[in-house]
Design a protein around this motif. Structure first.
Motif, mmCIF file in Angstrom:
data_model
loop_
_atom_site.group_PDB
_atom_site.id
_atom_site.type_symbol
_atom_site.label_atom_id
_atom_site.label_comp_id
_atom_site.label_asym_id
_atom_site.label_seq_id
_atom_site.Cartn_x
_atom_site.Cartn_y
_atom_site.Cartn_z
ATOM 1 N N ALA A 51 0.838 -1.205 0.000
ATOM 2 C CA ALA A 51 0.000 0.000 0.000
ATOM 3 C C ALA A 51 0.871 1.252 0.000
ATOM 4 N N HIS A 52 1.962 1.214 0.751
ATOM 5 C CA HIS A 52 2.916 2.329 0.786
ATOM 6 C C HIS A 52 3.478 2.599 -0.608
ATOM 7 N N TRP A 53 3.903 1.540 -1.299
ATOM 8 C CA TRP A 53 4.493 1.706 -2.631
ATOM 9 C C TRP A 53 3.450 2.114 -3.664
ATOM 10 N N ILE A 54 2.226 1.679 -3.492
ATOM 11 C CA ILE A 54 1.151 2.110 -4.386
ATOM 12 C C ILE A 54 0.973 3.621 -4.273
ATOM 13 N N LYS A 55 0.933 4.108 -3.048
ATOM 14 C CA LYS A 55 0.770 5.550 -2.837
ATOM 15 C C LYS A 55 1.961 6.325 -3.391
ATOM 16 N N LYS A 56 3.171 5.806 -3.203
ATOM 17 C CA LYS A 56 4.370 6.459 -3.761
ATOM 18 C C LYS A 56 4.292 6.509 -5.280
ATOM 19 N N ALA A 57 3.862 5.402 -5.897
ATOM 20 C CA ALA A 57 3.771 5.333 -7.353
ATOM 21 C C ALA A 57 2.779 6.362 -7.883
ATOM 22 N N ILE A 58 1.656 6.483 -7.224
ATOM 23 C CA ILE A 58 0.647 7.448 -7.654
ATOM 24 C C ILE A 58 1.172 8.868 -7.511
ATOM 25 N N LYS A 59 1.879 9.133 -6.424
ATOM 26 C CA LYS A 59 2.451 10.467 -6.225
ATOM 27 C C LYS A 59 3.480 10.785 -7.310
ATOM 28 N N LEU A 60 4.323 9.818 -7.655
ATOM 29 C CA LEU A 60 5.289 10.023 -8.742
ATOM 30 C C LEU A 60 4.589 10.310 -10.060
ATOM 31 N N ASN A 61 3.515 9.570 -10.304
ATOM 32 C CA ASN A 61 2.748 9.767 -11.534
ATOM 33 C C ASN A 61 2.128 11.167 -11.580
ATOM 34 N N GLN A 62 1.585 11.612 -10.469
ATOM 35 C CA GLN A 62 0.938 12.919 -10.424
ATOM 36 C C GLN A 62 1.955 14.064 -10.438
ATOM 37 N N ASP A 63 3.017 13.936 -9.639
ATOM 38 C CA ASP A 63 3.977 15.028 -9.496
ATOM 39 C C ASP A 63 4.881 15.200 -10.707
ATOM 40 N N PHE A 64 5.298 14.091 -11.303
ATOM 41 C CA PHE A 64 6.287 14.159 -12.378
ATOM 42 C C PHE A 64 5.764 13.691 -13.733
ATOM 43 N N LEU A 65 4.492 13.276 -13.760
ATOM 44 C CA LEU A 65 3.861 12.806 -14.999
ATOM 45 C C LEU A 65 4.659 11.696 -15.670
ATOM 46 N N LEU A 66 5.209 10.804 -14.846
ATOM 47 C CA LEU A 66 5.957 9.665 -15.359
ATOM 48 C C LEU A 66 4.987 8.571 -15.785
ATOM 49 N N ASP A 67 5.394 7.789 -16.783
ATOM 50 C CA ASP A 67 4.569 6.637 -17.152
ATOM 51 C C ASP A 67 4.865 5.491 -16.185
ATOM 52 N N TRP A 68 4.046 4.461 -16.252
ATOM 53 C CA TRP A 68 4.148 3.380 -15.268
ATOM 54 C C TRP A 68 5.439 2.573 -15.400
ATOM 55 N N VAL A 69 5.995 2.490 -16.599
ATOM 56 C CA VAL A 69 7.272 1.784 -16.766
ATOM 57 C C VAL A 69 8.368 2.527 -16.001
ATOM 58 N N ALA A 70 8.434 3.838 -16.167
ATOM 59 C CA ALA A 70 9.429 4.638 -15.464
ATOM 60 C C ALA A 70 9.210 4.582 -13.953
ATOM 61 N N ILE A 71 7.956 4.642 -13.546
ATOM 62 C CA ILE A 71 7.645 4.574 -12.117
ATOM 63 C C ILE A 71 8.083 3.237 -11.542
ATOM 64 N N SER A 72 7.870 2.164 -12.292
ATOM 65 C CA SER A 72 8.291 0.841 -11.844
ATOM 66 C C SER A 72 9.797 0.806 -11.594
ATOM 67 N N ILE A 73 10.565 1.401 -12.492
ATOM 68 C CA ILE A 73 12.023 1.447 -12.340
ATOM 69 C C ILE A 73 12.403 2.287 -11.123
ATOM 70 N N VAL A 74 11.769 3.440 -10.975
ATOM 71 C CA VAL A 74 12.070 4.323 -9.836
ATOM 72 C C VAL A 74 11.736 3.625 -8.522
ATOM 73 N N ILE A 75 10.586 2.973 -8.454
ATOM 74 C CA ILE A 75 10.182 2.264 -7.231
ATOM 75 C C ILE A 75 11.165 1.137 -6.919
ATOM 76 N N ASP A 76 11.597 0.394 -7.937
ATOM 77 C CA ASP A 76 12.595 -0.660 -7.719
ATOM 78 C C ASP A 76 13.874 -0.074 -7.115
ATOM 79 N N LEU A 77 14.306 1.058 -7.646
ATOM 80 C CA LEU A 77 15.514 1.709 -7.118
ATOM 81 C C LEU A 77 15.296 2.204 -5.693
ATOM 82 N N MET A 78 14.123 2.735 -5.401
ATOM 83 C CA MET A 78 13.821 3.194 -4.049
ATOM 84 C C MET A 78 13.803 2.024 -3.058
#
Length: 99
Positions: A51-78
């Motif tokens: 749930a924590h990572w879901i919320k982070k992913a949504i925030k990344l999508n909203q704040d930086f307008l990243l697509d889900w592939v990029a968000i997946s990579i960023v979340i993996d790195l985080m």
């Protein structure tokens, strides 16, 4: 010591975090989070870490307008960063006991 894992059903997660179920489906599709139980979509539950990572992913999508592939990579790195930070703290603790 007892490990306790708390779960949140998908409908509660969507309601509490104002997330559309379609967004959760995309997040799961890209491997950002994995449901921990349930055969059908309405039965899905997520542990609190997911749930924590879901919320982070949504925030990344909203704040930086990243697509889900990029968000997946960023979340993996985080996640990797957090894992390394925890390991570093554990090793520091062991080292301080030796000195």
């Amino acid at each position: 010591m007892v490990d306790i894992t708390l779960y949140i059903p998908i409908d509660e997660l969507c309601e509490n975090a104002s997330i559309k179920i379609e967004v959760i489906l995309e997040i799961v599709e890209y491997g950002i989070a994995t449901p921990q139980g349930g055969v059908t979509l309405s039965d899905w539950v997520f542990d609190l870490e997911s749930a924590h990572w879901i919320k982070k992913a949504i925030k990344l999508n909203q704040d930086f307008l990243l697509d889900w592939v990029a968000i997946s990579i960023v979340i993996d790195l985080m996640k990797e960063k957090e894992k390394l930070k925890q390991e570093n703290e554990r090793l520091k603790s062991r080292l301080s006991r030796l000195l």
